[in-house]
Scaffold this motif. Structure first.
Motif, short mmCIF file in Angstrom:
data_model
loop_
_atom_site.label_atom_id
_atom_site.label_comp_id
_atom_site.label_asym_id
_atom_site.label_seq_id
_atom_site.Cartn_x
_atom_site.Cartn_y
_atom_site.Cartn_z
N PRO A 28 0.83 -1.20 0.00
CA PRO A 28 0.00 0.00 0.00
C PRO A 28 0.86 1.26 0.00
CG PRO A 28 0.03 -0.99 2.16
CD PRO A 28 0.76 -1.92 1.25
N SER A 29 0.32 2.33 -0.57
CA SER A 29 1.04 3.59 -0.59
C SER A 29 0.93 4.26 0.79
CB SER A 29 0.46 4.51 -1.66
OG SER A 29 -0.85 4.90 -1.31
N ARG A 30 1.70 5.30 0.99
CA ARG A 30 1.64 6.03 2.26
C ARG A 30 0.26 6.65 2.47
NH1 ARG A 30 7.34 8.95 3.39
NH2 ARG A 30 8.65 7.20 2.79
N SER A 31 -0.34 7.09 1.37
CA SER A 31 -1.66 7.68 1.45
C SER A 31 -2.70 6.64 1.89
CB SER A 31 -2.04 8.25 0.09
OG SER A 31 -3.32 8.81 0.12
N GLN A 32 -2.60 5.41 1.38
CA GLN A 32 -3.53 4.35 1.77
C GLN A 32 -3.34 3.96 3.23
OE1 GLN A 32 -2.38 1.61 -1.29
NE2 GLN A 32 -4.18 2.08 -2.54
N ILE A 33 -2.11 3.90 3.67
CA ILE A 33 -1.84 3.58 5.08
C ILE A 33 -2.40 4.68 5.99
CG2 ILE A 33 -0.01 3.30 6.81
CD1 ILE A 33 1.65 1.96 4.58
N GLY A 34 -2.19 5.93 5.59
CA GLY A 34 -2.72 7.05 6.37
C GLY A 34 -4.23 7.04 6.43
N THR A 35 -4.87 6.67 5.32
CA THR A 35 -6.33 6.61 5.29
C THR A 35 -6.85 5.55 6.26
OG1 THR A 35 -6.37 7.34 2.99
CG2 THR A 35 -8.34 6.23 3.81
N GLY A 36 -6.25 4.38 6.22
CA GLY A 36 -6.68 3.30 7.11
C GLY A 36 -6.45 3.62 8.57
N ALA A 37 -5.26 4.12 8.88
CA ALA A 37 -4.95 4.45 10.28
C ALA A 37 -5.83 5.59 10.78
CB ALA A 37 -3.47 4.82 10.40
N GLY A 38 -6.05 6.59 9.93
CA GLY A 38 -6.91 7.71 10.31
C GLY A 38 -8.34 7.28 10.56
N ALA A 39 -8.84 6.34 9.75
CA ALA A 39 -10.21 5.86 9.93
C ALA A 39 -10.36 5.12 11.26
CB ALA A 39 -10.60 4.95 8.77
N VAL A 40 -9.36 4.33 11.61
CA VAL A 40 -9.43 3.59 12.88
C VAL A 40 -9.38 4.56 14.06
CG1 VAL A 40 -8.20 1.96 14.36
CG2 VAL A 40 -8.49 1.46 11.93
N VAL A 41 -8.41 5.46 14.05
CA VAL A 41 -8.27 6.41 15.16
C VAL A 41 -9.49 7.33 15.25
CG1 VAL A 41 -6.90 8.35 16.02
CG2 VAL A 41 -5.76 6.32 15.14
N GLY A 42 -9.96 7.80 14.09
CA GLY A 42 -11.14 8.67 14.09
C GLY A 42 -12.39 7.95 14.57
N GLY A 43 -12.55 6.69 14.20
CA GLY A 43 -13.70 5.92 14.66
C GLY A 43 -13.69 5.71 16.16
N VAL A 44 -12.52 5.41 16.69
CA VAL A 44 -12.41 5.23 18.14
C VAL A 44 -12.68 6.55 18.87
CG1 VAL A 44 -10.80 4.71 20.01
CG2 VAL A 44 -10.86 3.26 17.98
N ALA A 45 -12.12 7.63 18.36
CA ALA A 45 -12.33 8.94 18.99
C ALA A 45 -13.79 9.37 18.88
CB ALA A 45 -11.43 9.98 18.34
N GLY A 46 -14.41 9.16 17.73
CA GLY A 46 -15.82 9.51 17.56
C GLY A 46 -16.73 8.73 18.49
N ASN A 47 -16.41 7.46 18.67
CA ASN A 47 -17.20 6.64 19.59
C ASN A 47 -17.01 7.09 21.03
OD1 ASN A 47 -18.90 4.62 20.46
ND2 ASN A 47 -17.30 3.08 20.52
#
Length: 80
Positions: A28-47
């Motif tokens: 995966p590209s750096r952008s794809q890794i950032g997207t995945g990691a951001g989604a996980v962290v954002g989901g946890v924070a939103g919850n």
């Protein structure tokens, strides 16, 4: 359908799927890794902040956008 024909059909479809997906066999590209990691962290924070499904989904979406942009920036810095 006979057993031999079913076996041949399943084997052919599996080989076709393997051949088709082998074109995607790169890291995966750096952008794809950032997207995945951001989604996980954002989901946890939103919850944690809102405690609802809407908060989790909204946080994941926002985190994915931010992570994607941060991944793009770090990719550009490495090419200079």
């Amino acid at each position: 359908m006979t057993h031999a024909l079913k076996t041949l059909t399943c084997t052919g479809l599996a080989a076709l799927a393997l051949f088709t997906l082998s074109g995607c066999a790169h890291g995966p590209s750096r952008s794809q890794i950032g997207t995945g990691a951001g989604a996980v962290v954002g989901g946890v924070a939103g919850n944690a902040l809102f405690g609802s499904t809407l908060g989790t989904v909204g946080g994941a979406a926002a985190g994915a956008l931010i992570g994607n942009e941060l991944g793009k920036d770090s990719g550009r810095r490495g090419r200079r």
